[in-house]
Motif scaffolding. Structure first.
Motif, PDB file in Angstrom:
ATOM      1  N   HIS A   1       0.851  -1.185   0.000  1.00  0.00           N
ATOM      2  CA  HIS A   1       0.000   0.000   0.000  1.00  0.00           C
ATOM      3  C   HIS A   1       0.887   1.235   0.000  1.00  0.00           C
ATOM      4  CE1 HIS A   1       0.690  -1.055   4.253  1.00  0.00           C
ATOM      5  NE2 HIS A   1       0.649   0.238   4.505  1.00  0.00           N
ATOM      6  N   PHE A   2       0.349   2.310  -0.515  1.00  0.00           N
ATOM      7  CA  PHE A   2       1.154   3.510  -0.703  1.00  0.00           C
ATOM      8  C   PHE A   2       1.435   4.180   0.642  1.00  0.00           C
ATOM      9  CE2 PHE A   2      -1.124   2.925  -4.730  1.00  0.00           C
ATOM     10  CZ  PHE A   2      -0.027   2.762  -5.549  1.00  0.00           C
ATOM     11  N   GLY A   3       2.664   4.664   0.753  1.00  0.00           N
ATOM     12  CA  GLY A   3       3.072   5.318   1.985  1.00  0.00           C
ATOM     13  C   GLY A   3       3.464   4.338   3.068  1.00  0.00           C
ATOM     14  N   ALA A   4       3.620   3.055   2.705  1.00  0.00           N
ATOM     15  CA  ALA A   4       3.942   2.040   3.717  1.00  0.00           C
ATOM     16  C   ALA A   4       5.391   2.147   4.166  1.00  0.00           C
ATOM     17  CB  ALA A   4       3.685   0.648   3.140  1.00  0.00           C
ATOM     18  N   ASP A   5       5.607   1.978   5.455  1.00  0.00           N
ATOM     19  CA  ASP A   5       6.976   1.934   5.966  1.00  0.00           C
ATOM     20  C   ASP A   5       7.171   0.710   6.867  1.00  0.00           C
ATOM     21  OD1 ASP A   5       5.464   2.624   8.125  1.00  0.00           O
ATOM     22  OD2 ASP A   5       6.470   4.534   8.526  1.00  0.00           O
ATOM     23  N   ASP A   6       6.251  -0.253   6.765  1.00  0.00           N
ATOM     24  CA  ASP A   6       6.312  -1.447   7.615  1.00  0.00           C
ATOM     25  C   ASP A   6       6.563  -2.686   6.762  1.00  0.00           C
ATOM     26  OD1 ASP A   6       3.869  -1.248   6.359  1.00  0.00           O
ATOM     27  OD2 ASP A   6       2.715  -2.066   8.044  1.00  0.00           O
ATOM     28  N   THR A   7       7.475  -2.568   5.790  1.00  0.00           N
ATOM     29  CA  THR A   7       7.764  -3.685   4.912  1.00  0.00           C
ATOM     30  C   THR A   7       8.616  -4.738   5.622  1.00  0.00           C
ATOM     31  OG1 THR A   7       9.623  -2.431   4.036  1.00  0.00           O
ATOM     32  CG2 THR A   7       7.568  -2.356   2.793  1.00  0.00           C
ATOM     33  N   MET A   8       8.706  -5.930   5.006  1.00  0.00           N
ATOM     34  CA  MET A   8       9.443  -7.045   5.584  1.00  0.00           C
ATOM     35  C   MET A   8      10.571  -7.442   4.642  1.00  0.00           C
ATOM     36  SD  MET A   8       7.936 -10.826   6.530  1.00  0.00           S
ATOM     37  CE  MET A   8       6.862 -10.135   7.797  1.00  0.00           C
ATOM     38  N   VAL A   9      11.757  -7.662   5.195  1.00  0.00           N
ATOM     39  CA  VAL A   9      12.909  -8.093   4.417  1.00  0.00           C
ATOM     40  C   VAL A   9      13.252  -9.519   4.808  1.00  0.00           C
ATOM     41  CG1 VAL A   9      15.347  -7.695   3.903  1.00  0.00           C
ATOM     42  CG2 VAL A   9      13.793  -5.744   4.181  1.00  0.00           C
ATOM     43  N   VAL A  10      13.268 -10.420   3.822  1.00  0.00           N
ATOM     44  CA  VAL A  10      13.556 -11.831   4.061  1.00  0.00           C
ATOM     45  C   VAL A  10      14.635 -12.266   3.070  1.00  0.00           C
ATOM     46  CG1 VAL A  10      12.587 -14.128   4.345  1.00  0.00           C
ATOM     47  CG2 VAL A  10      11.114 -12.117   4.633  1.00  0.00           C
ATOM     48  N   HIS A  11      15.722 -12.832   3.572  1.00  0.00           N
ATOM     49  CA  HIS A  11      16.843 -13.257   2.724  1.00  0.00           C
ATOM     50  C   HIS A  11      17.301 -12.123   1.816  1.00  0.00           C
ATOM     51  CE1 HIS A  11      16.819 -17.414   4.027  1.00  0.00           C
ATOM     52  NE2 HIS A  11      15.515 -17.445   3.864  1.00  0.00           N
ATOM     53  N   GLY A  12      17.333 -10.929   2.358  1.00  0.00           N
ATOM     54  CA  GLY A  12      17.833  -9.788   1.622  1.00  0.00           C
ATOM     55  C   GLY A  12      16.841  -9.154   0.672  1.00  0.00           C
ATOM     56  N   VAL A  13      15.617  -9.694   0.592  1.00  0.00           N
ATOM     57  CA  VAL A  13      14.611  -9.206  -0.347  1.00  0.00           C
ATOM     58  C   VAL A  13      13.439  -8.605   0.415  1.00  0.00           C
ATOM     59  CG1 VAL A  13      13.033  -9.840  -2.229  1.00  0.00           C
ATOM     60  CG2 VAL A  13      15.243 -11.000  -2.007  1.00  0.00           C
ATOM     61  N   GLU A  14      13.016  -7.426   0.011  1.00  0.00           N
ATOM     62  CA  GLU A  14      11.787  -6.843   0.539  1.00  0.00           C
ATOM     63  C   GLU A  14      10.616  -7.569  -0.117  1.00  0.00           C
ATOM     64  OE1 GLU A  14      10.582  -2.311   1.165  1.00  0.00           O
ATOM     65  OE2 GLU A  14      10.331  -2.941  -0.923  1.00  0.00           O
ATOM     66  N   VAL A  15       9.855  -8.310   0.674  1.00  0.00           N
ATOM     67  CA  VAL A  15       8.781  -9.150   0.138  1.00  0.00           C
ATOM     68  C   VAL A  15       7.439  -8.624   0.626  1.00  0.00           C
ATOM     69  CG1 VAL A  15       7.956 -11.512  -0.148  1.00  0.00           C
ATOM     70  CG2 VAL A  15      10.369 -11.105   0.310  1.00  0.00           C
TER      71      VAL A  15
END
Length: 245
Positions: free
Chosen positions: A60-74
Motif C-alpha cells: 500500500h502507498f506510503g507504507a513503511d512497515d515492509t518485511m525483508v527476508v533473505h535480503g529481499v523486501e517481500v
C-alpha cells in the motif's frame, strides 16, 4: 531501477519459484530488491523460509512497515490489485508506483490479464516460464496474443524442469532454443530437491547447495543482469536476515 514482470499464460510452470529465487540471487549480488506477490495463492513467501500461516505485509502507498527476508523486501499485492484506483495508476505512465531505487519483481498469475497488460507496458523485462511439455509450449501464442513470438521485444523465456534423460524434454529444449535464440534467457533442470526444499520452506541454495538448479539460477541471474544492463553491486546483501525494513 528495473521492473521485472514474471508472468506466463499457463499456471503451474514455476513462475513463483523463479520470482523468489531470481530475487534472492539479485539480492546476494548486492542489489536492492523487492518481490511482490500478486497471486491469490499467496505462495511466494513459502520460498522465503516462511510458513503458510505467516502473513506478508500488504502493498500500500506510503507504507513503511515492509518485511525483508533473505535480503529481499517481500510483500503481498493481491488486495491492492483488486482496487480500481491502483489499476488506474498503473495505466498512467506519469505516476510513480514502484520504488525507483530498487529492482522490483512482480509475480502475476496467468489469468490476471489486465494486470499483466498494465505491468507489461511499464516493465523493463518480462520473463515467461515454460515447461518442456506440449500443454505449456502450446501457450506460446498466448504470451501476447496477436504478436509473433519473435517480435516480443520485452519478453525473455526460461525453460523450467528440463530433464536431459527424456527425449521429449530434450527435443523441446532444442525447438525452443532454435525458435527463441537470445530470447531464451536460461534453462532450469528438473531436480526433486526443489520440491523437497519447498516442503521444508527453505530456499534451494540452503537446502541443496550442490543442486544443478543452483547453477542454473546463477546463470539465469547473469543473463538477466546483462539484459537489464545492471552490474553486480559492490557489497552483497545479508541474505540471512529476516527483519522489518
Amino acid at each position: 531501477m528495473p521492473l521485472i514482470l514474471m508472468h506466463s499464460p499457463k499456471g503451474g510452470v514455476g513462475t513463483t519459484f523463479l520470482t523468489a529465487h531470481l530475487a534472492m540471487r539479485l539480492a546476494e549480488r548486492g542489489h536492492q530488491v523487492t518481490a511482490i506477490d500478486f497471486t491469490h495463492q499467496d505462495s511466494l513467501k513459502l520460498h522465503f523460509n516462511m510458513l503458510p500461516s505467516q502473513q506478508l505485509t500488504g502493498m500500500h502507498f506510503g507504507a513503511d512497515d515492509t518485511m525483508v527476508v533473505h535480503g529481499v523486501e517481500v510483500m503481498n499485492g493481491f488486495a491492492i490489485a483488486q482496487e480500481g484506483e491502483f489499476l488506474d495508476m498503473l495505466a498512467r505512465p506519469d505516476k510513480l508506483v514502484f520504488d525507483p531505487l530498487r529492482i522490483t519483481l512482480v509475480d502475476v498469475p496467468s489469468g490476471a490479464l489486465q494486470l499483466k497488460s498494465l505491468l507489461l507496458a511499464r516493465c523493463d523485462l518480462h520473463i515467461c516460464s515454460l515447461l518442456p511439455f506440449p500443454a505449456s509450449l502450446a501457450t506460446l501464442t498466448q504470451v501476447e496474443p496477436g504478436v509473433p513470438t519473435a517480435q516480443l521485444e520485452k519478453t525473455g523465456f526460461v525453460l523450467n524442469q528440463l530433464d536431459d534423460t527424456r527425449r521429449l524434454s530434450r527435443h523441446s529444449h532444442s525447438f525452443i532454443r532454435q525458435l527463441m535464440g537470445d530470447a531464451l534467457l536460461g534453462t532450469v533442470h528438473r531436480d526433486e530437491a526443489v520440491n523437497e526444499a519447498l516442503a521444508m520452506f527453505e530456499p534451494i541454495a540452503k537446502f541443496a547447495p550442490s543442486s544443478i538448479v543452483r547453477v542454473d539460477l546463477d546463470r539465469l541471474t547473469d543473463t538477466v543482469e546483462t539484459r537489464l544492463g545492471i552490474g553486480r553491486a559492490s557489497a552483497p546483501a545479508d541474505i540471512n536476515a529476516v527483519t522489518p525494513a
